[in-house]
Write an enzyme that holds these catalytic residues in place. Sequence first.
Site, mmCIF file in Angstrom:
data_model
loop_
_atom_site.group_PDB
_atom_site.id
_atom_site.type_symbol
_atom_site.label_atom_id
_atom_site.label_comp_id
_atom_site.label_asym_id
_atom_site.label_seq_id
_atom_site.Cartn_x
_atom_site.Cartn_y
_atom_site.Cartn_z
ATOM 1 N N TYR A 277 -1.238 0.116 10.626
ATOM 2 C CA TYR A 277 -1.436 -0.254 9.213
ATOM 3 C C TYR A 277 -0.219 0.176 8.384
ATOM 4 O O TYR A 277 0.278 -0.590 7.554
ATOM 5 C CB TYR A 277 -2.731 0.363 8.664
ATOM 6 C CG TYR A 277 -3.036 -0.081 7.250
ATOM 7 C CD1 TYR A 277 -3.237 -1.430 6.949
ATOM 8 C CD2 TYR A 277 -3.104 0.844 6.208
ATOM 9 C CE1 TYR A 277 -3.494 -1.840 5.643
ATOM 10 C CE2 TYR A 277 -3.370 0.437 4.902
ATOM 11 C CZ TYR A 277 -3.567 -0.904 4.626
ATOM 12 O OH TYR A 277 -3.817 -1.320 3.337
ATOM 13 N N SER B 200 0.850 -1.190 0.000
ATOM 14 C CA SER B 200 0.000 0.000 0.000
ATOM 15 C C SER B 200 0.884 1.238 0.000
ATOM 16 O O SER B 200 2.023 1.192 0.480
ATOM 17 C CB SER B 200 -0.872 0.008 1.257
ATOM 18 O OG SER B 200 -1.493 1.264 1.432
HETATM 19 P P1 NDP Z 1 -11.504 -5.793 1.039
HETATM 20 O O1 NDP Z 1 -11.882 -5.520 2.459
HETATM 21 O O2 NDP Z 1 -12.549 -5.691 -0.001
HETATM 22 O O3 NDP Z 1 -10.823 -7.221 0.922
HETATM 23 C C1 NDP Z 1 -9.981 -7.738 1.904
HETATM 24 C C2 NDP Z 1 -9.890 -9.248 1.705
HETATM 25 O O4 NDP Z 1 -8.982 -9.773 2.677
HETATM 26 C C3 NDP Z 1 -11.236 -9.923 1.938
HETATM 27 O O5 NDP Z 1 -11.400 -10.918 0.970
HETATM 28 C C4 NDP Z 1 -11.086 -10.541 3.313
HETATM 29 O O6 NDP Z 1 -11.829 -11.751 3.362
HETATM 30 C C5 NDP Z 1 -9.592 -10.866 3.327
HETATM 31 N N1 NDP Z 1 -9.057 -11.036 4.672
HETATM 32 C C6 NDP Z 1 -8.910 -10.115 5.635
HETATM 33 N N2 NDP Z 1 -8.418 -10.689 6.757
HETATM 34 C C7 NDP Z 1 -8.251 -12.015 6.461
HETATM 35 C C8 NDP Z 1 -7.808 -13.134 7.197
HETATM 36 N N3 NDP Z 1 -7.431 -13.036 8.479
HETATM 37 N N4 NDP Z 1 -7.761 -14.346 6.586
HETATM 38 C C9 NDP Z 1 -8.157 -14.471 5.292
HETATM 39 N N5 NDP Z 1 -8.608 -13.451 4.551
HETATM 40 C C10 NDP Z 1 -8.663 -12.233 5.143
HETATM 41 O O7 NDP Z 1 -10.307 -4.777 0.731
HETATM 42 P P2 NDP Z 1 -9.279 -4.663 -0.496
HETATM 43 O O8 NDP Z 1 -9.647 -5.563 -1.593
HETATM 44 O O9 NDP Z 1 -9.140 -3.234 -0.759
HETATM 45 O O10 NDP Z 1 -7.950 -5.156 0.217
HETATM 46 C C11 NDP Z 1 -7.104 -6.168 -0.326
HETATM 47 C C12 NDP Z 1 -5.670 -5.860 0.053
HETATM 48 O O11 NDP Z 1 -5.283 -4.630 -0.540
HETATM 49 C C13 NDP Z 1 -5.418 -5.690 1.550
HETATM 50 O O12 NDP Z 1 -4.178 -6.268 1.870
HETATM 51 C C14 NDP Z 1 -5.366 -4.174 1.726
HETATM 52 O O13 NDP Z 1 -4.612 -3.794 2.839
HETATM 53 C C15 NDP Z 1 -4.728 -3.763 0.431
HETATM 54 N N6 NDP Z 1 -4.919 -2.392 -0.006
HETATM 55 C C16 NDP Z 1 -6.161 -1.825 -0.134
HETATM 56 C C17 NDP Z 1 -6.295 -0.524 -0.585
HETATM 57 C C18 NDP Z 1 -7.604 0.174 -0.717
HETATM 58 O O14 NDP Z 1 -7.652 1.424 -0.679
HETATM 59 N N7 NDP Z 1 -8.712 -0.526 -0.908
HETATM 60 C C19 NDP Z 1 -5.119 0.252 -0.975
HETATM 61 C C20 NDP Z 1 -3.867 -0.430 -0.777
HETATM 62 C C21 NDP Z 1 -3.803 -1.695 -0.351
HETATM 63 P P3 NDP Z 1 -12.675 -12.291 4.601
HETATM 64 O O15 NDP Z 1 -13.128 -11.117 5.408
HETATM 65 O O16 NDP Z 1 -13.784 -13.050 3.933
HETATM 66 O O17 NDP Z 1 -11.733 -13.198 5.325
HETATM 67 C C1 8X3 Z 2 -5.032 1.714 1.691
HETATM 68 C C2 8X3 Z 2 -4.575 3.019 1.142
HETATM 69 O O1 8X3 Z 2 -4.213 5.485 1.686
HETATM 70 O O2 8X3 Z 2 -6.094 4.346 2.756
HETATM 71 O O3 8X3 Z 2 -3.971 0.841 1.838
HETATM 72 O O4 8X3 Z 2 -3.845 3.885 3.495
HETATM 73 S S1 8X3 Z 2 -4.678 4.222 2.346
#
Ligand code: NDP
Ligand code: 8X3
Length: 260
Positions: free
Chosen positions: A160, A147
Amino acid sequence: MQFSLQDKWVLITGASSGFGAAAAAAFGAQGAKLLLGARRVERLKQAAAAAKKSGASEVHFHSLDVANTASVKTFMAWAKQKIQKTNLHVLINNAGGAIGLDTVAEGKDADWEAMIQSNVLGLLRVTRAALPLIPRDDGASIINLGSVAGRTAYAGSSVYCAAKAGELQITKVLRHELFGAGIRVSTVDPGLAETEFALVRFKGDTKKATELYAGTNPLVAADIAEILVWVASRPPHVNIDEMVVKPVDQADAGKVFRRQ
Ligand code: NDP
Ligand code: 8X3
């Protein structure tokens, strides 16, 4: 020549929503064989159906909690049975997210622990268990979701930011540890993207979650999914080390342009 994903095994953690579910559909459209994991099995089922529809040659899903070593072991034993040989060509370590936006002064142990568990320890556990299934010198890729938060700091995001900085360092370490193995290791680091990320960060508060994306033009899950496919499909000698992807409306993690 581009690395073909047709009939290659692709394992995606956190495939029940957001980037993970979109990646399932995008790798599916390349004719890949998918192994999907997350805690919400009903949502995995939906993501699997969509990926099948998009063209995946096989799709399987199984519950996975990356915060739990026993769950990771069970999941990987299941994955090994499906794959049979050492031919997991793509591992997408995507499970994770942020919980809470408290300052250090107000931080909650449970939130801190959950973020380290999923974003850092989960990535390590899954990678450790998957490595024996990943072929050497055959175009395989490990792609981790980092991220912009791992590269900059903003108030309310101490753990985070630390977790994603940890992800970046682990990615670099893996590149050293796998030196000579012919396995690619990448990090894709998005900025603001509209997924369930905000809903999770704000613990189900839909108003706050919606406000995060109000008046601006964030990334969407398909933007990142497309990039993950691109990274994995470069010619086998090409390693995309790090990719930072932000919406044009975002200058930095805490600096987002909003139209009135
Ligand atoms: P979502 O919340 O839509 O997806 C997160 C996914 O992670 C879900 O499928 C959730 O599934 C899974 N997850 C979380 N904790 C666990 C766990 N303990 N075991 C297994 N699965 C888990 O968010 P995003 O798609 O945005 O996030 C995906 C990744 O991208 C993350 O690592 C996030 O930090 C990163 N990210 C997101 C950004 C954003 O702005 N959206 C920007 C930068 C990075 P479930 O709850 O069913 O287990
Ligand atoms: C998620 C992006 O800018 O919300 O990883 O931290 S930010």
